[in-house]
Design an enzyme around this catalytic site. Structure first.
Site, mmCIF file in Angstrom:
data_model
loop_
_atom_site.group_PDB
_atom_site.id
_atom_site.type_symbol
_atom_site.label_atom_id
_atom_site.label_comp_id
_atom_site.label_asym_id
_atom_site.label_seq_id
_atom_site.Cartn_x
_atom_site.Cartn_y
_atom_site.Cartn_z
ATOM 1 N N CYS A 117 0.773 -1.367 0.050
ATOM 2 C CA CYS A 117 0.007 -0.032 -0.134
ATOM 3 C C CYS A 117 0.719 1.337 0.055
ATOM 4 O O CYS A 117 0.480 2.331 -0.205
ATOM 5 C CB CYS A 117 -0.963 0.108 1.143
ATOM 6 S SG CYS A 117 -2.015 -1.262 1.346
ATOM 7 N N HIS A 257 -3.301 7.574 2.880
ATOM 8 C CA HIS A 257 -3.853 6.029 2.573
ATOM 9 C C HIS A 257 -5.210 5.957 2.809
ATOM 10 O O HIS A 257 -5.161 6.121 4.172
ATOM 11 C CB HIS A 257 -2.746 5.145 2.847
ATOM 12 C CG HIS A 257 -3.079 3.737 2.477
ATOM 13 N ND1 HIS A 257 -3.576 3.319 1.419
ATOM 14 C CD2 HIS A 257 -3.026 2.625 3.121
ATOM 15 C CE1 HIS A 257 -3.622 2.113 1.398
ATOM 16 N NE2 HIS A 257 -3.385 1.731 2.506
ATOM 17 N N ASN A 287 -10.073 -0.076 0.495
ATOM 18 C CA ASN A 287 -8.602 0.234 0.348
ATOM 19 C C ASN A 287 -8.360 -0.352 -0.979
ATOM 20 O O ASN A 287 -8.212 -1.653 -1.132
ATOM 21 C CB ASN A 287 -8.070 -0.659 1.492
ATOM 22 C CG ASN A 287 -6.393 -0.642 1.577
ATOM 23 O OD1 ASN A 287 -5.969 -0.166 0.740
ATOM 24 N ND2 ASN A 287 -5.974 -1.017 2.872
#
Ligand SMILES: CC(C)(COP(=O)(O)OP(=O)(O)OC[C@H]1O[C@@H](n2cnc3c(N)ncnc32)[C@H](O)[C@@H]1OP(=O)(O)O)[C@@H](O)C(=O)NCCC(=O)NCCS
Length: 330
Positions: A117, A257, A287
């Site tokens: 990520c 994020h 996500n």
């Protein structure tokens, strides 16, 4: 001094949207229990996009890349480098970036980078270093994930969290105030166990046994990841600001994020950043791993929130654990 200025952003998400209720209904068919209420209150996610069969990660990356090139006003053949952050490349070899290069009609070197990520921040740093070092003038950075293909639908602690998307940035060498002011990376390899896909690599290669043991899916210790994310994101953003001599109040926007709204809330509280400065879209996408920051950044730029002269903070964390942050003058 040469700076890497972000002159174009782009994003892409597959057409198909799956709401929490729809996902809960699909999971109920395989006796996995979840609900819109649980997902919303624990994570802030309301829906996600899933790619249909036949659509590859490189297709999504190319779409986001084309859009960023268009905003930058340059052609693919003007690119000197393509860096793709991804853990869901079309195949282990060759690089997703090679497919992207061909699909957009570029001819420059292209490679993938694996920082889960945090992939887009890592790729941004690579691009910035190439530009500052004189090795490239125009760089395309892409974060792309097609996570729906590697989620364990029998594991409700992970499968409700993720979505598919791609985000891109074009960086150009310029002298002036605009561009990346600072970019910090960090890794703690003692934490490799808390978020991983154990199989499909050389340790547990793809074979009948590893498939039967379901080793090809994302596994996560949610609580440990949560704790690490709050600590690491707060620390990296503070350090980046301090190193640059920039105060928290000087920031116009922070693009975090989008993993869990509660992580974002806690980090913003710790850093004393008003929530009104956050660019958020977790509700719509879930996500999307390395795509998350560039997709969100693109949204903030295109809807006019992020404007010339603004100071923008970016931060992300993922498996490794790997994390990073950047300060950018728009
Ligand atoms: C995964 C996460 C949302 C779980 O939230 P949590 O509040 O810690 O929830 P817990 O793990 O304590 O689970 C609480 C209960 O909900 C249940 N539960 C877990 N997933 C569920 C789901 N999808 N639907 C319904 N119930 C669920 C658990 O089984 C547990 O039940 P129990 O108390 O009867 O055992 C949270 O830990 C998180 O966001 N972690 C970080 C994840 C992340 O960001 N990963 C990517 C990083 S890049």
């Amino acid at each position: 001094m040469l700076r890497a200025r972000i002159v174009g952003t782009g994003s892409y998400a597959p057409e198909k949207v799956v709401t929490n209720d729809e996902l809960a209904a699909q999971l109920a068919e395989i006796n996995v229990e979840t609900s819109d209420e649980w997902i919303r209150t624990r994570t802030g996610i309301a829906q996600r996009h899933f790619a249909p069969e036949g659509e590859d990660a490189s297709d999504m990356a190319a779409a986001a890349g084309r859009s960023a090139l268009q905003m930058a006003g340059i052609e693919a053949k003007d690119l000197d480098l393509i860096v793709v952050g991804t853990v869901t490349a079309d195949m282990p070899m060759p690089a997703c970036a090679a497919f992207v290069q061909h699909k957009i009609g570029a001819t420059c070197p292209a490679f993938d980078l694996s920082a889960a990520c945090a992939g887009s921040i890592y790729a941004l740093k690579v691009a910035e270093q190439f530009i500052r070092g004189g090795g490239a003038k125009n760089v395309l950075v892409v974060g792309v994930e097609l996570l729906s293909r590697i989620l364990d639908w029998h594991d409700r602690t992970t499968c409700v969290l993720f979505g598919d998307a791609a985000g891109a940035m074009v960086l150009r060498a310029e002298s002036g105030e605009q561009g990346v002011i600072s970019c910090r990376l960090a890794t703690d390899g003692a934490l490799t166990d808390i978020l991983k896909i154990p199989g499909g690599g050389s340790k547990h290669p793809l074979n009948q046994e590893t498939v039967d043991r379901r080793l090809g899916y994302v596994v996560m210790n949610g609580r440990e990841v949560y704790r690490t994310a709050v600590r690491a994101l707060s620390e990296t953003m503070l350090t980046t600001l301090k190193e640059s001599g920039i105060g928290i109040d000087d920031l116009h926007w922070v693009v975090p994020h989008q993993a869990n709204i509660r992580i974002v809330d806690t980090v913003f509280e710790r850093l004393n950043i008003p929530k009104s400065k956050a660019v958020l879209n977790i509700e719509k996408y879930g996500n999307t791993s390395s795509a998350s920051v560039p997709v969100t950044l693109d949204e903030g730029v295109r809807d006019g929130r992020i404007r010339e002269g603004h100071l923008v903070g970016l931060m992300a964390i993922g498996a490794g654990m790997s994390w990073g942050s950047a300060l950018v003058r728009w």
